[in-house]
Design a protein around this motif. Sequence first.
Motif, PDB file in Angstrom:
ATOM      1  N   VAL A 239    -114.962  70.485  67.413  1.00 56.88           N
ATOM      2  CA  VAL A 239    -114.442  70.008  68.688  1.00 56.88           C
ATOM      3  C   VAL A 239    -112.913  70.023  68.707  1.00 56.88           C
ATOM      4  O   VAL A 239    -112.291  69.958  69.776  1.00 56.88           O
ATOM      5  CB  VAL A 239    -114.983  68.593  69.003  1.00 56.88           C
ATOM      6  N   MET A 240    -112.275  70.170  67.545  1.00 59.53           N
ATOM      7  CA  MET A 240    -110.813  70.264  67.465  1.00 59.53           C
ATOM      8  C   MET A 240    -110.317  71.698  67.660  1.00 59.53           C
ATOM      9  O   MET A 240    -109.136  71.977  67.492  1.00 59.53           O
ATOM     10  CB  MET A 240    -110.322  69.717  66.127  1.00 59.53           C
ATOM     11  N   GLU A 241    -111.218  72.600  68.009  1.00 61.13           N
ATOM     12  CA  GLU A 241    -110.845  74.008  68.198  1.00 61.13           C
ATOM     13  C   GLU A 241    -109.639  74.125  69.124  1.00 61.13           C
ATOM     14  O   GLU A 241    -109.583  73.507  70.191  1.00 61.13           O
ATOM     15  CB  GLU A 241    -112.017  74.779  68.795  1.00 61.13           C
ATOM     16  N   GLY A 242    -108.660  74.932  68.701  1.00 58.81           N
ATOM     17  CA  GLY A 242    -107.459  75.158  69.494  1.00 58.81           C
ATOM     18  C   GLY A 242    -106.269  74.337  69.052  1.00 58.81           C
ATOM     19  O   GLY A 242    -105.122  74.692  69.354  1.00 58.81           O
ATOM     20  N   LEU A 243    -106.504  73.233  68.323  1.00 57.82           N
ATOM     21  CA  LEU A 243    -105.378  72.428  67.832  1.00 57.82           C
ATOM     22  C   LEU A 243    -104.611  73.200  66.762  1.00 57.82           C
ATOM     23  O   LEU A 243    -105.195  73.937  65.968  1.00 57.82           O
ATOM     24  CB  LEU A 243    -105.870  71.121  67.212  1.00 57.82           C
TER      25      LEU A 243
ATOM     26  N   VAL B 109    -112.964  73.923  59.385  1.00 63.44           N
ATOM     27  CA  VAL B 109    -113.186  75.132  60.175  1.00 63.44           C
ATOM     28  C   VAL B 109    -112.172  76.175  59.740  1.00 63.44           C
ATOM     29  O   VAL B 109    -111.145  75.863  59.136  1.00 63.44           O
ATOM     30  CB  VAL B 109    -113.050  74.863  61.684  1.00 63.44           C
ATOM     31  N   GLU B 110    -112.487  77.420  60.040  1.00 64.39           N
ATOM     32  CA  GLU B 110    -111.542  78.487  59.754  1.00 64.39           C
ATOM     33  C   GLU B 110    -110.300  78.335  60.637  1.00 64.39           C
ATOM     34  O   GLU B 110    -110.362  77.755  61.723  1.00 64.39           O
ATOM     35  CB  GLU B 110    -112.195  79.849  59.990  1.00 64.39           C
TER      36      GLU B 110
ATOM     37  N   ARG C 199    -104.060  77.996  64.185  1.00 65.53           N
ATOM     38  CA  ARG C 199    -104.858  77.097  65.013  1.00 65.53           C
ATOM     39  C   ARG C 199    -106.287  77.011  64.492  1.00 65.53           C
ATOM     40  O   ARG C 199    -106.816  77.969  63.934  1.00 65.53           O
ATOM     41  CB  ARG C 199    -104.859  77.551  66.475  1.00 65.53           C
ATOM     42  N   LEU C 200    -106.890  75.855  64.716  1.00 70.32           N
ATOM     43  CA  LEU C 200    -108.269  75.648  64.296  1.00 70.32           C
ATOM     44  C   LEU C 200    -109.215  76.439  65.194  1.00 70.32           C
ATOM     45  O   LEU C 200    -109.019  76.506  66.412  1.00 70.32           O
ATOM     46  CB  LEU C 200    -108.639  74.166  64.366  1.00 70.32           C
ATOM     47  N   THR C 201    -110.221  77.036  64.581  1.00 73.94           N
ATOM     48  CA  THR C 201    -111.253  77.737  65.334  1.00 73.94           C
ATOM     49  C   THR C 201    -112.494  76.852  65.420  1.00 73.94           C
ATOM     50  O   THR C 201    -112.513  75.736  64.896  1.00 73.94           O
ATOM     51  CB  THR C 201    -111.638  79.062  64.661  1.00 73.94           C
ATOM     52  N   GLY C 202    -113.540  77.377  66.044  1.00 73.79           N
ATOM     53  CA  GLY C 202    -114.808  76.656  66.105  1.00 73.79           C
ATOM     54  C   GLY C 202    -115.793  77.117  65.056  1.00 73.79           C
ATOM     55  O   GLY C 202    -116.988  76.812  65.147  1.00 73.79           O
TER      56      GLY C 202
END
Length: 232
Positions: A71-75, A142-143, A148-151
Amino acid sequence: MFDPLALVRAAVDAGATAAFDADGTLWADDVGESFLRALERDRLLPAGAWQGYEARHEVDPAAAYIFSATVMEGLEEALARARAAAFFAEHFERRIFPAVRGLLTALLDAGVRVAIVSASNRWLIEAAAARLGVPHAIGIAVEVEGGRLTGRPVRPLPVDRGKVEWARALLGGPPALAVGNGAIDRALLGDARHRLVVCPADRPDTALACEARSAGWQILAVEHPCREAPLP
């Protein structure tokens, strides 16, 4: 009966390695859940992130742990890392159980190679490890692409048998000593030569503590170190 000196000697004699769970083992309360709520309050996560976590946790805790990271994807990873370090230092260092911290320090002083293996997110667990002086740590991750963090979750997940895989990878083999408090730690405890189960002093009959008594493992009942401090 909890005998920290005996545990240190046993760990040294059996290979000088130790693996610790985090939430409920090293400290009171769940750092990953608290961090998730804080990020949503600060509008760094989509609205409803916490409710999404809770709904998943009721059905499949492992799916909820994955969600808490994806859920942090994009940070930006740098932001996630900085926020995690500040959050742990401000809210959770005070929640570390003194007796467990003492055992951890004694193990490190004796030259035991220690790893923290947790289902909370990697950035929080790495921040905690740095504060505790532990050189090896892993959590749900996450990768990362372009900073940036991915999903896309990193596997194996540090849950159940995944904890065994990560502990062996970080320590170079099965831990001489494993320390945990809950069901997702059973496989890790079973892989170790020596075991310590942590349980709340006001709930000494958790399922794992009862299992530990039957098996003759050491048990440590701990008081919450700061009940007066509300969770963030």
